[in-house]
Motif scaffolding. Sequence first.
Motif, PDB file in Angstrom:
ATOM      1  N   HIS A  11     -42.744 -66.047 -75.718  1.00 57.92           N
ATOM      2  CA  HIS A  11     -43.605 -65.318 -76.662  1.00 57.92           C
ATOM      3  C   HIS A  11     -43.566 -63.808 -76.430  1.00 57.92           C
ATOM      4  O   HIS A  11     -44.591 -63.134 -76.514  1.00 57.92           O
ATOM      5  CB  HIS A  11     -45.046 -65.837 -76.605  1.00 57.92           C
ATOM      6  CG  HIS A  11     -45.129 -67.327 -76.741  1.00 57.92           C
ATOM      7  ND1 HIS A  11     -44.852 -67.980 -77.924  1.00 57.92           N
ATOM      8  CD2 HIS A  11     -45.417 -68.290 -75.826  1.00 57.92           C
ATOM      9  CE1 HIS A  11     -44.974 -69.281 -77.738  1.00 57.92           C
ATOM     10  NE2 HIS A  11     -45.313 -69.500 -76.482  1.00 57.92           N
ATOM     11  N   LEU A  12     -42.378 -63.295 -76.141  1.00 60.10           N
ATOM     12  CA  LEU A  12     -42.195 -61.850 -75.954  1.00 60.10           C
ATOM     13  C   LEU A  12     -41.267 -61.297 -77.015  1.00 60.10           C
ATOM     14  O   LEU A  12     -40.270 -61.938 -77.383  1.00 60.10           O
ATOM     15  CB  LEU A  12     -41.589 -61.555 -74.580  1.00 60.10           C
ATOM     16  CG  LEU A  12     -42.465 -61.829 -73.369  1.00 60.10           C
ATOM     17  CD1 LEU A  12     -41.660 -61.626 -72.093  1.00 60.10           C
ATOM     18  CD2 LEU A  12     -43.676 -60.914 -73.377  1.00 60.10           C
ATOM     19  N   ARG A  13     -41.600 -60.106 -77.494  1.00 57.85           N
ATOM     20  CA  ARG A  13     -40.707 -59.423 -78.430  1.00 57.85           C
ATOM     21  C   ARG A  13     -39.422 -59.049 -77.691  1.00 57.85           C
ATOM     22  O   ARG A  13     -39.465 -58.648 -76.529  1.00 57.85           O
ATOM     23  CB  ARG A  13     -41.364 -58.151 -78.961  1.00 57.85           C
ATOM     24  CG  ARG A  13     -42.446 -58.386 -79.965  1.00 57.85           C
ATOM     25  CD  ARG A  13     -43.000 -57.105 -80.583  1.00 57.85           C
ATOM     26  NE  ARG A  13     -43.223 -56.030 -79.644  1.00 57.85           N
ATOM     27  CZ  ARG A  13     -42.518 -54.887 -79.596  1.00 57.85           C
ATOM     28  NH1 ARG A  13     -41.551 -54.663 -80.450  1.00 57.85           N
ATOM     29  NH2 ARG A  13     -42.795 -53.953 -78.716  1.00 57.85           N
ATOM     30  N   ARG A  54     -41.191 -51.236 -64.919  1.00 59.77           N
ATOM     31  CA  ARG A  54     -42.221 -52.022 -65.611  1.00 59.77           C
ATOM     32  C   ARG A  54     -41.624 -53.287 -66.224  1.00 59.77           C
ATOM     33  O   ARG A  54     -42.229 -54.363 -66.170  1.00 59.77           O
ATOM     34  CB  ARG A  54     -42.902 -51.199 -66.700  1.00 59.77           C
ATOM     35  CG  ARG A  54     -44.011 -50.307 -66.211  1.00 59.77           C
ATOM     36  CD  ARG A  54     -44.843 -49.759 -67.364  1.00 59.77           C
ATOM     37  NE  ARG A  54     -44.056 -49.068 -68.370  1.00 59.77           N
ATOM     38  CZ  ARG A  54     -43.741 -47.767 -68.333  1.00 59.77           C
ATOM     39  NH1 ARG A  54     -44.141 -47.028 -67.329  1.00 59.77           N
ATOM     40  NH2 ARG A  54     -43.028 -47.236 -69.295  1.00 59.77           N
ATOM     41  N   THR A  55     -40.434 -53.155 -66.790  1.00 59.51           N
ATOM     42  CA  THR A  55     -39.792 -54.316 -67.420  1.00 59.51           C
ATOM     43  C   THR A  55     -39.392 -55.343 -66.374  1.00 59.51           C
ATOM     44  O   THR A  55     -39.589 -56.546 -66.571  1.00 59.51           O
ATOM     45  CB  THR A  55     -38.578 -53.864 -68.257  1.00 59.51           C
ATOM     46  OG1 THR A  55     -39.007 -52.875 -69.194  1.00 59.51           O
ATOM     47  CG2 THR A  55     -37.961 -55.033 -69.003  1.00 59.51           C
ATOM     48  N   PHE A  56     -38.856 -54.901 -65.244  1.00 63.08           N
ATOM     49  CA  PHE A  56     -38.527 -55.826 -64.158  1.00 63.08           C
ATOM     50  C   PHE A  56     -39.786 -56.557 -63.696  1.00 63.08           C
ATOM     51  O   PHE A  56     -39.773 -57.781 -63.515  1.00 63.08           O
ATOM     52  CB  PHE A  56     -37.897 -55.086 -62.974  1.00 63.08           C
ATOM     53  CG  PHE A  56     -36.399 -55.047 -63.006  1.00 63.08           C
ATOM     54  CD1 PHE A  56     -35.653 -55.990 -62.335  1.00 63.08           C
ATOM     55  CD2 PHE A  56     -35.739 -54.048 -63.698  1.00 63.08           C
ATOM     56  CE1 PHE A  56     -34.274 -55.950 -62.353  1.00 63.08           C
ATOM     57  CE2 PHE A  56     -34.356 -53.996 -63.718  1.00 63.08           C
ATOM     58  CZ  PHE A  56     -33.616 -54.956 -63.045  1.00 63.08           C
ATOM     59  N   ALA A  57     -40.880 -55.820 -63.502  1.00 59.12           N
ATOM     60  CA  ALA A  57     -42.135 -56.432 -63.041  1.00 59.12           C
ATOM     61  C   ALA A  57     -42.643 -57.461 -64.045  1.00 59.12           C
ATOM     62  O   ALA A  57     -43.086 -58.557 -63.668  1.00 59.12           O
ATOM     63  CB  ALA A  57     -43.180 -55.350 -62.799  1.00 59.12           C
ATOM     64  N   ARG A  61     -43.146 -61.446 -63.497  1.00 56.31           N
ATOM     65  CA  ARG A  61     -44.475 -62.028 -63.686  1.00 56.31           C
ATOM     66  C   ARG A  61     -44.429 -63.275 -64.561  1.00 56.31           C
ATOM     67  O   ARG A  61     -45.128 -64.259 -64.298  1.00 56.31           O
ATOM     68  CB  ARG A  61     -45.417 -60.993 -64.298  1.00 56.31           C
ATOM     69  CG  ARG A  61     -46.847 -61.474 -64.483  1.00 56.31           C
ATOM     70  CD  ARG A  61     -47.736 -60.427 -65.135  1.00 56.31           C
ATOM     71  NE  ARG A  61     -47.211 -59.863 -66.372  1.00 56.31           N
ATOM     72  CZ  ARG A  61     -47.197 -60.480 -67.550  1.00 56.31           C
ATOM     73  NH1 ARG A  61     -47.678 -61.695 -67.660  1.00 56.31           N
ATOM     74  NH2 ARG A  61     -46.708 -59.888 -68.622  1.00 56.31           N
ATOM     75  N   ILE A  62     -43.586 -63.266 -65.582  1.00 57.12           N
ATOM     76  CA  ILE A  62     -43.522 -64.431 -66.475  1.00 57.12           C
ATOM     77  C   ILE A  62     -42.503 -65.471 -66.002  1.00 57.12           C
ATOM     78  O   ILE A  62     -42.344 -66.506 -66.634  1.00 57.12           O
ATOM     79  CB  ILE A  62     -43.226 -64.020 -67.935  1.00 57.12           C
ATOM     80  CG1 ILE A  62     -41.852 -63.375 -68.053  1.00 57.12           C
ATOM     81  CG2 ILE A  62     -44.325 -63.143 -68.478  1.00 57.12           C
ATOM     82  CD1 ILE A  62     -41.399 -63.213 -69.472  1.00 57.12           C
ATOM     83  N   GLY A  63     -41.832 -65.193 -64.897  1.00 55.93           N
ATOM     84  CA  GLY A  63     -40.958 -66.199 -64.295  1.00 55.93           C
ATOM     85  C   GLY A  63     -39.507 -66.167 -64.720  1.00 55.93           C
ATOM     86  O   GLY A  63     -38.772 -67.108 -64.425  1.00 55.93           O
ATOM     87  N   LEU A  64     -39.055 -65.118 -65.390  1.00 56.71           N
ATOM     88  CA  LEU A  64     -37.645 -65.053 -65.787  1.00 56.71           C
ATOM     89  C   LEU A  64     -36.763 -64.461 -64.691  1.00 56.71           C
ATOM     90  O   LEU A  64     -35.574 -64.753 -64.633  1.00 56.71           O
ATOM     91  CB  LEU A  64     -37.485 -64.233 -67.069  1.00 56.71           C
ATOM     92  CG  LEU A  64     -38.082 -64.853 -68.321  1.00 56.71           C
ATOM     93  CD1 LEU A  64     -37.900 -63.936 -69.518  1.00 56.71           C
ATOM     94  CD2 LEU A  64     -37.472 -66.218 -68.590  1.00 56.71           C
ATOM     95  N   THR A  78     -32.677 -61.317 -59.525  1.00 55.74           N
ATOM     96  CA  THR A  78     -31.769 -62.289 -60.119  1.00 55.74           C
ATOM     97  C   THR A  78     -32.503 -63.019 -61.234  1.00 55.74           C
ATOM     98  O   THR A  78     -33.736 -63.055 -61.263  1.00 55.74           O
ATOM     99  CB  THR A  78     -31.301 -63.343 -59.092  1.00 55.74           C
ATOM    100  OG1 THR A  78     -32.432 -64.049 -58.595  1.00 55.74           O
ATOM    101  CG2 THR A  78     -30.540 -62.708 -57.947  1.00 55.74           C
ATOM    102  N   LEU A  79     -31.734 -63.598 -62.135  1.00 57.97           N
ATOM    103  CA  LEU A  79     -32.322 -64.495 -63.122  1.00 57.97           C
ATOM    104  C   LEU A  79     -32.786 -65.744 -62.397  1.00 57.97           C
ATOM    105  O   LEU A  79     -32.093 -66.254 -61.518  1.00 57.97           O
ATOM    106  CB  LEU A  79     -31.285 -64.879 -64.180  1.00 57.97           C
ATOM    107  CG  LEU A  79     -30.819 -63.770 -65.109  1.00 57.97           C
ATOM    108  CD1 LEU A  79     -29.658 -64.267 -65.964  1.00 57.97           C
ATOM    109  CD2 LEU A  79     -31.961 -63.293 -65.993  1.00 57.97           C
ATOM    110  N   ARG A  80     -33.961 -66.235 -62.747  1.00 58.37           N
ATOM    111  CA  ARG A  80     -34.462 -67.452 -62.119  1.00 58.37           C
ATOM    112  C   ARG A  80     -33.633 -68.634 -62.605  1.00 58.37           C
ATOM    113  O   ARG A  80     -33.396 -68.778 -63.803  1.00 58.37           O
ATOM    114  CB  ARG A  80     -35.932 -67.658 -62.456  1.00 58.37           C
ATOM    115  CG  ARG A  80     -36.457 -68.977 -61.847  1.00 58.37           C
ATOM    116  CD  ARG A  80     -37.926 -69.035 -61.844  1.00 58.37           C
ATOM    117  NE  ARG A  80     -38.401 -68.276 -60.704  1.00 58.37           N
ATOM    118  CZ  ARG A  80     -39.675 -68.113 -60.421  1.00 58.37           C
ATOM    119  NH1 ARG A  80     -40.585 -68.624 -61.191  1.00 58.37           N
ATOM    120  NH2 ARG A  80     -40.032 -67.425 -59.372  1.00 58.37           N
TER     121      ARG A  80
END
Length: 142
Positions: A11-13, A54-57, A61-64, A78-80
């Motif tokens: 649910h992110l733009r 900010r984008t990395f954080a 936070r959302i688990g990506l 890294t990508l999760r």
Amino acid sequence: MDAYALLASHHLRPTSPRVRILQMLEQEAHLSPEAVYHRWAHEERDLSLATVYRTFAELCRIGLLERHLIGRQRALYTLRQADPTALMRCRQCGSIVEFTDSAISTQQQAVAQRHGYQLQHCRLTLDGLCQVCRNQPGKSPG
């Protein structure tokens, strides 16, 4: 990986920084925010290092993304991964090798069950010295 679909599923733009960071991490598994900024800043004049951080954080936070500390000051991202993975990290040069091992995954699940846990995510990190660093003259292992 489709960065647009991945962001939509959370649910992110699909903003330019989010999409670009995900695409860069897909191409090169372990990156720092500084590396992303320096590779990308020449193309995007309005980009700031603060935006990248900010984008990395947010993606963590959302688990990506996952954050891996290398030493005391440095972090790589890294990508999760959906599958349980492990990584070996050189304490001297910071190189990282990611791997999956079914025996380790099975053991992690067994330990979790034995203690009444349902694993949602697990990351095993093995710290040591890579072969290159171990073979450097004058360096003592460990």
